[in-house]
Design an enzyme around this catalytic site. Structure first.
Site, short mmCIF file in Angstrom:
data_model
loop_
_atom_site.label_atom_id
_atom_site.label_comp_id
_atom_site.label_asym_id
_atom_site.label_seq_id
_atom_site.Cartn_x
_atom_site.Cartn_y
_atom_site.Cartn_z
N HIS A 81 -61.87 14.88 -126.22
CA HIS A 81 -62.79 14.29 -125.24
C HIS A 81 -62.50 14.56 -124.16
O HIS A 81 -64.04 13.99 -122.86
CB HIS A 81 -62.03 12.71 -125.31
CG HIS A 81 -61.76 11.88 -127.11
ND1 HIS A 81 -61.87 11.55 -127.80
CD2 HIS A 81 -63.41 13.34 -127.87
CE1 HIS A 81 -61.96 11.73 -128.98
NE2 HIS A 81 -62.81 12.44 -129.23
N HIS A 238 -70.46 11.28 -131.46
CA HIS A 238 -69.31 12.14 -130.98
C HIS A 238 -69.27 13.20 -131.90
O HIS A 238 -68.33 13.70 -131.24
CB HIS A 238 -68.41 11.32 -131.51
CG HIS A 238 -67.44 11.21 -131.25
ND1 HIS A 238 -67.14 11.09 -130.05
CD2 HIS A 238 -65.85 11.86 -132.04
CE1 HIS A 238 -65.33 11.62 -129.91
NE2 HIS A 238 -65.05 11.77 -131.22
N ASP A 242 -67.73 15.98 -129.47
CA ASP A 242 -66.64 17.07 -129.46
C ASP A 242 -66.89 18.08 -129.29
O ASP A 242 -66.85 19.05 -128.66
CB ASP A 242 -66.41 16.86 -130.68
CG ASP A 242 -65.63 15.76 -131.02
OD1 ASP A 242 -64.87 15.18 -130.22
OD2 ASP A 242 -65.42 15.64 -132.01
N HIS A 265 -64.19 21.14 -134.71
CA HIS A 265 -63.12 21.95 -134.06
C HIS A 265 -63.13 23.42 -134.40
O HIS A 265 -63.23 24.08 -133.32
CB HIS A 265 -62.27 21.33 -133.34
CG HIS A 265 -62.23 19.73 -133.54
ND1 HIS A 265 -62.82 19.34 -132.26
CD2 HIS A 265 -61.65 18.36 -133.59
CE1 HIS A 265 -62.94 18.68 -131.51
NE2 HIS A 265 -61.65 18.00 -132.78
#
Length: 288
Positions: A81, A238, A242, A265
């Site tokens: 973030h 969101h 990321d 991720h």
């Protein structure tokens, strides 16, 4: 807004305090201005000799629940973030000083970091920014996950998610990443989780700092947060946030159109590895 051609840093030091999402530990974070060509680096002020870890893809040591960087057994966790904030605001140089090993989660978005930095301002530096630019596409695909980077004159991201949940389902969002677009369209989108998964994580001693104050939580039928969503498609926004944070670990800004589908991720990091393995597909340049 045009792409900044010179390197940038903060006009002054800023400070944020909060808890770590997974550790539940209180942490104070100071973001200091840094000189040209310094890059983004993390300093663990709670450890002897104040060890420093660069924010680069080859320092990533874990991507299971968050993006974690480390060196010589020392880590900084949940960097995505903050990294999204710095990349979204085109800040190239900063030293992030921490009193513990995890970045504070704040409200689960990059909004508090962004607002705090904008309150002190951003300073242009003399040295030119260096960009990765693509000469041909780079694509990573595995099962239903996809990340592709395509030649482009700006930095654009198109992000698509697909969840078997009536409140989320399939969502898609695309933005050209500029200061204004990041602040208004992405920075305040919060992390999210499913109630059953949050409860399981807590049983295993994870997500200790997670709550309705710093995440959107959904059960099988409804959103549990009393204030609802900040955007109708906050979930995909969101995920896009990321992505900005994860791709910033290339170490330099990119001129490309990134398209992601059902990535996270770990898969974003796998793409960064492939990016550097396909050296003939890109070069570097300045815009001066």
């Amino acid at each position: 807004m045009s792409i900044p051609k010179n390197q940038r840093t903060l006009a002054d030091t800023v400070e944020c305090s909060g808890i770590g999402l997974h550790s539940g530990q209180e942490v104070t974070m100071k973001i200091h201005p840094a000189p040209e060509n310094h890059g983004i680096k993390f300093m663990r002020a709670d450890l002897p000799d104040n060890p420093v870890i660069p924010a680069r893809f080859n320092c990533v040591v874990d991507t299971s629940l968050a993006t974690v960087v480390g060196s010589n057994g020392i880590i900084v966790s949940t960097v995505e973030h903050l990294m999204a904030c710095l990349a979204g605001l085109a800040i190239d140089n900063a030293l992030v000083e921490l009193s513990a090993y995890e970045i504070p989660v704040m409200d689960g978005s990059a909004g508090p970091f962004t607002q705090t930095i904008m309150n002190v301002g951003i300073e242009d530096q003399e040295a030119p920014r260096h960009f990765f630019y693509l000469k041909k596409p780079i694509i990573l695909e595995e099962d239903d996950k996809f990340v592709g980077a395509y030649p482009n004159s700006t930095f654009k991201i198109t992000c698509q998610i697909d969840f078997d949940h009536p409140l989320i389902q399939s969502q898609k969002c695309a933005i050209e990443v500029t200061d204004t677009a990041f602040q208004c369209e992405v920075s305040t989108a919060r992390t999210f989780g499913f109630l059953r998964e949050v409860e399981l994580l807590k049983q295993y001693g994870l997500a200790r700092g997670g709550s309705l104050d710093n995440a959107v939580v959904v059960d099988d039928r409804k959103i549990l947060n009393s204030d609802g969503l900040r955007f109708q498609d906050e979930f995909v926004r969101h995920k896009l946030l990321d992505c900005i944070g994860d791709f910033s670990l290339l170490g330099m800004p990119m001129l490309a159109h990134i398209i992601t589908k059902k990535s996270g991720h770990a898969f974003n990091h796998a793409f960064l590895k492939k990016f550097f393995e396909t050296r003939k597909s890109w070069d570097t340049r300045t815009l001066l």
